[in-house]
Design a protein around this motif. Structure first.
Motif, PDB file in Angstrom:
ATOM      1  N   ASP A  83       0.846  -1.355  -0.154  1.00  0.00           N
ATOM      2  CA  ASP A  83       0.086  -0.035   0.022  1.00  0.00           C
ATOM      3  C   ASP A  83       0.955   1.216  -0.158  1.00  0.00           C
ATOM      4  N   ALA A  84       1.982   1.106   0.799  1.00  0.00           N
ATOM      5  CA  ALA A  84       2.783   2.573   0.631  1.00  0.00           C
ATOM      6  C   ALA A  84       3.368   2.534  -0.588  1.00  0.00           C
ATOM      7  N   ALA A  85       3.824   1.533  -1.232  1.00  0.00           N
ATOM      8  CA  ALA A  85       4.474   1.677  -2.536  1.00  0.00           C
ATOM      9  C   ALA A  85       3.390   2.197  -3.606  1.00  0.00           C
ATOM     10  N   ILE A  86       2.193   1.638  -3.313  1.00  0.00           N
ATOM     11  CA  ILE A  86       1.134   2.232  -4.276  1.00  0.00           C
ATOM     12  C   ILE A  86       0.842   3.756  -4.024  1.00  0.00           C
ATOM     13  N   GLY A  87       1.035   4.292  -2.694  1.00  0.00           N
ATOM     14  CA  GLY A  87       1.243   5.751  -2.209  1.00  0.00           C
ATOM     15  C   GLY A  87       2.281   6.390  -3.007  1.00  0.00           C
ATOM     16  N   VAL A  88       3.266   5.745  -2.978  1.00  0.00           N
ATOM     17  CA  VAL A  88       4.479   6.418  -3.514  1.00  0.00           C
ATOM     18  C   VAL A  88       4.362   6.689  -5.125  1.00  0.00           C
TER      19      VAL A  88
END
Length: 114
Positions: A83-88
């Motif tokens: 999810d954090a990678a998608i946010g990036v």
């Protein structure tokens, strides 16, 4: 240890809440005015992953200690890394911060309950 378990419970409930919002009101997370059929589809896909993982992350350290709890919490942490990678990728800073915080809490709880 109790503070860490409490933080993990809050993190798990937050993950469940965002997953449910993603399924029920995907535009609330995406920022679009009117969600498309594809957006609703992916919102429900997110919910069907996020709710069970959140419930598992909430209950695992209470129900078990050792490898079983660590495995479940590690899986929840890995989902939050995604999810954090998608946010990036989408430059959603709140998503990066929230998912990163949940990753840290689930990982710390996994290590503590191992």
């Amino acid at each position: 240890m109790n503070a860490l378990l409490a933080a993990n419970a809050v993190a798990a409930v937050a993950g469940i809440a965002f997953a449910l919002v993603g399924g029920v009101r995907p535009a609330a997370l995406s920022g679009s005015g009117t969600p498309s059929a594809g957006e609703r589809f992916y919102g429900w896909m997110y919910a069907t992953r996020g709710v069970p993982l959140g419930v598992a992350a909430l209950l695992a350290p209470i129900a078990w200690s050792g490898p079983a709890s660590s495995l479940v919490l590690s899986a929840a942490a890995a989902a939050q890394v995604g999810d954090a990678a998608i946010g990036v990728g989408t430059r959603k800073w709140t998503m990066i911060a929230g998912a990163s915080l949940l990753t840290v809490v689930h990982t710390a709880t996994a290590v503590a309950t191992a």
